[in-house]
Write an enzyme that holds these catalytic residues in place. Sequence first.
Site, PDB file in Angstrom:
ATOM      1  N   GLN A 243      -7.012 -70.717  29.392  1.00  0.00           N
ATOM      2  CA  GLN A 243      -8.455 -70.766  29.573  1.00  0.00           C
ATOM      3  C   GLN A 243      -8.823 -71.149  31.000  1.00  0.00           C
ATOM      4  OE1 GLN A 243     -11.162 -73.865  27.524  1.00  0.00           O
ATOM      5  NE2 GLN A 243     -11.719 -71.886  26.677  1.00  0.00           N
ATOM      6  N   HIS A 245     -11.836 -72.514  32.949  1.00  0.00           N
ATOM      7  CA  HIS A 245     -13.124 -73.154  32.694  1.00  0.00           C
ATOM      8  C   HIS A 245     -14.120 -72.658  33.727  1.00  0.00           C
ATOM      9  CE1 HIS A 245     -16.200 -76.155  32.003  1.00  0.00           C
ATOM     10  NE2 HIS A 245     -15.528 -76.601  30.953  1.00  0.00           N
ATOM     11  N   LEU A 255     -13.162 -80.899  37.126  1.00  0.00           N
ATOM     12  CA  LEU A 255     -13.965 -80.330  36.041  1.00  0.00           C
ATOM     13  C   LEU A 255     -15.401 -80.855  36.031  1.00  0.00           C
ATOM     14  CD1 LEU A 255     -14.132 -78.822  33.239  1.00  0.00           C
ATOM     15  CD2 LEU A 255     -13.464 -80.999  32.215  1.00  0.00           C
ATOM     16  N   THR A 257     -18.314 -80.731  33.143  1.00  0.00           N
ATOM     17  CA  THR A 257     -18.354 -80.405  31.720  1.00  0.00           C
ATOM     18  C   THR A 257     -19.323 -79.280  31.353  1.00  0.00           C
ATOM     19  OG1 THR A 257     -18.864 -81.249  29.513  1.00  0.00           O
ATOM     20  CG2 THR A 257     -20.020 -82.278  31.325  1.00  0.00           C
ATOM     21  N   GLU A 390      -2.417 -80.158  22.775  1.00  0.00           N
ATOM     22  CA  GLU A 390      -2.369 -78.967  23.630  1.00  0.00           C
ATOM     23  C   GLU A 390      -0.960 -78.371  23.713  1.00  0.00           C
ATOM     24  OE1 GLU A 390      -4.394 -79.472  27.372  1.00  0.00           O
ATOM     25  OE2 GLU A 390      -3.782 -77.510  28.119  1.00  0.00           O
ATOM     26  N   ARG A 401     -10.403 -71.038  23.499  1.00  0.00           N
ATOM     27  CA  ARG A 401     -10.819 -72.267  22.841  1.00  0.00           C
ATOM     28  C   ARG A 401     -12.297 -72.527  23.093  1.00  0.00           C
ATOM     29  NH1 ARG A 401     -11.652 -77.375  24.503  1.00  0.00           N
ATOM     30  NH2 ARG A 401     -10.568 -77.321  26.503  1.00  0.00           N
TER      31      ARG A 401
END
Lengths: 590, 234, 123
Positions: A243, A245, A255, A257, A390, A401
């Site tokens: 994935q 993001h 990251l 969110t 994971e 996901r």
Amino acid sequence: MAALRKLEFDGLIVGGGGAGLRAALELAQSGLKTAVISKVFPTRSHTVSAQGGITCAIASEDPDDDWRWHMYDTVKGSDYIGDQDAIEYMCSEGPQAVFELEHMGLPFSRTESGRIYQRPFGGQSKDYGKGGQAARTCAAADRTGHALLHTLYQANVKSGATFLNEWFAVDLVKNQDGAVAGVIAIEIETGDVVYVASRATVLATGGAGRIYASTTNALMNTGDGVGMALRAGFPVQDIEMWQFHPTGIAGAGVLVTEGCRGEGGYLINKDGERFMERYAPTAKDLAGRDVVARSMIIELIEGRGCGEAGDHVLLKLDHLGETVLNSRLPGILELSRTFAHVDPVRQPIPVVPTCHYMMGGIPTQVRGQALTQDEAGRDQAIEGLYAAGEAACVSVHGANRLGGNSLLDLIVFGRAAGLHIEQAVRQGISAREASESDLEAASARLARWNASTSGESVAALKRELQNCMQTSFGVFRTEKHMRRGIESLKGLRERIGNAHLPDKSNAFNTARLEALELDNLLEVAYATAVAAEARRESRGAHAREDHQQRDDENWLCHSLYFPDDERVAKRAVNFEPATVPVFEPMERRY
Amino acid sequence: MQVSVYRYDPDVDEAPQMRDMSIDLPEGKELMVLDLLERLKEQDPSLSYRRSCREGVCGSDGINMNGLNGLACITPVSQVAKRGKLALRPLPGLPVIRDLVVDMSQFFDQFEKVRPYLINDQPPPAQERLQSPEERAELDGLYECILCGCCSTACPSFWWNPDKFVGPAGLLQAYRFLADSRDTASAERLRDLEDPFSVFRCRGIMNCVNVCPKGLNPTRAIGKIRGLLVRQGT
Amino acid sequence: MTQVTSLARSGLADFLIQRLSAVVLALYTLCLLSFFLVNDGLDHRQLVEFFGSASMRAFSVLAVLSTAAHGWVGLWTVGTDYIRPHYFGARAVVLRMAYQVGCALLLFIYVWWGIRLFWMLPG
């Protein structure tokens, strides 16, 4: 070989993140002799970085919410290769598991009525996609992973499991019957090598995002458990599914969110256009992560990227107002100020799709036991080996996901593995014997590094591997690039096998750990490459420019990569949920 | 740039020493101290330090930079370097295992001493325990602690009595549970903190507040605990 | 080293004693200050009259006791901070005991002398 120090346990958990700690808690509370091996102090595990929340139909925001709707979203999100029995188990058991966390003290944010606060996340719907956007992600501000990991560690402090903190698992000990009898591990502080024997070994070692150059993952996410399983000759499932993001901070990879978009933020291109309206007219910025990431890349390719190089888009949050941002997304404000030098209260955050999550992993049954296939292609349980989180592929995420499902996966299947092991030990599985040569085999690569006298450096080889994966196995994939990538990886395997560890000291030798981690990165990267090349279709996160359509006729199945002969086999997806009608594959639209 | 790094390998060195390393910084790009360490480690792989998330949430890379404790991964080099010089040392007051890696057992022992978990003697309801947003807000500024150890190792009282004074990090945790509307063990928790060391060795010099990389305020939490103790004891 | 040697065996009590005694000492200081400021050119008779009044005797004795209590808590704390095996090895316990006995003795003398001085003033 000198006699190894030996420790013995009923249950051994490798990995001190959410899944490992949840499994450990279950085992320790049942009174079994339990140990957790963690290469970092448990609260440093990568679960701590999870921000947005844990998705689960606890019916707080919407009293009519139904776990079956969550199941529908998850099946659809997985692009139909998530196992429906496992997804059913996760979504229906989820509320219980989340309430348990709350009872342990997890500081969830609250609604006015005092219940757990839930926010909207991508890919969520009511009434099987017909009732509009749902708000199903339970949150502790934007620090849910931190709150969850610390709460689980606190609960473990209470229950009294043995923690082998700052120990590094080198390899699985596999005996002559093919059963797993524990691991060889290094006590990092002293450099001592120890045989940790156990009736059941759970790999809860998390992901391997560090196979890519640009990732939201922690520096230690090197796929150690998957690497160990592959070296022991066990297969991995759907490992081509990575994935990306949508919102990693451009340049830094940190990251941001999905909760930002859940709270009302949205993405804009250089013209200030909210471009997701074009790609996903209904869900817009809250479409599946694979859909949003691809849309962003297309914007960049078509020249609508922002900044001098046009290499990112912007995430706009300022319209939400300072009060909302301070109470719901305080961590994001902090990260943006530190790593992007922007204040989201006033300016948008530069973001770019960034490697985030490994949907694939060690195939397991719903109760956590690891699987392989016999010669006839039937599932066969591996004695003594379990996986959760994971590192495992149970598979609830399939090809993509949904946000908030990873934390749920950790606690539901960590708990399930614990319950199952407890049951198995009570029924009397005997300790599995390992011979001297089994132990030697498991220590072989450690011995190889320790004996190295010359060769290339670990850091340089790692960088080359990461760049290769980034170039050839990114968001969009094509035959030509992947072939070239596989050739590079073959070369890298040869060179890593001859690489040099200059520092042979004992006390807290991190150079040795990085060398051992590089072996694991290579195993995961290579498996990813071969499986990605084999799956000739586009599904979920696996987007091929040369096979742009989903091919249900040939590929509505799991891929299973076998390391010994580098073969990719197929494994049937489960379409037999126990209590609800099956969700038949449909075109996936947001 | 000149970086002076604390080096110690117990198997080789009789005593720790500061070793100078020089490194070229890229123009126009802001480096964090952790980025610098990663580059130094490429020069000399034997340099040891802890690190993981590289975004300031895991708490691994607490070190002392030019005399100030902080997380290497979220501290820009430009913020701590003085006249092109930077000295990197392990967190003060704890035994050094190697280079920048300290033995945090005492720190975690104190953490465990405050029973850092929710205690509630009522049987749990079928759903979550209810808590109002106001009650939940009491936990803000407390639950965010990442156990990096920057505060406790900046505290002289913790240096003097690491075995008896709980230290700012542990006390922040202690108050996190005292302040939780769902916890029913306040009286016992307070009783455990009543001795002359656990809480009362805090002299309020606020080094902990000064260095906390998450902007938390252990001194305030300690003040609140003292307030509760006084109220309970009088 | 346990709480046994602390004054009240409780950090809370120590804490309260220290603050209470500090208040007494502050008030006593204020009282003396204002007396000396208001009265210029004092002679021995005035002083004896002032310190010899019943209330002032009690206050003075209270101040002496407060000094001792305050001092004991503080000195005990300093001792347990600095006289530790970390710096002094195995001798630390003996050294600390000696230090504490020394402090106690000193404070006792102050108290004894102070009470004699203030309580037994000619009326």
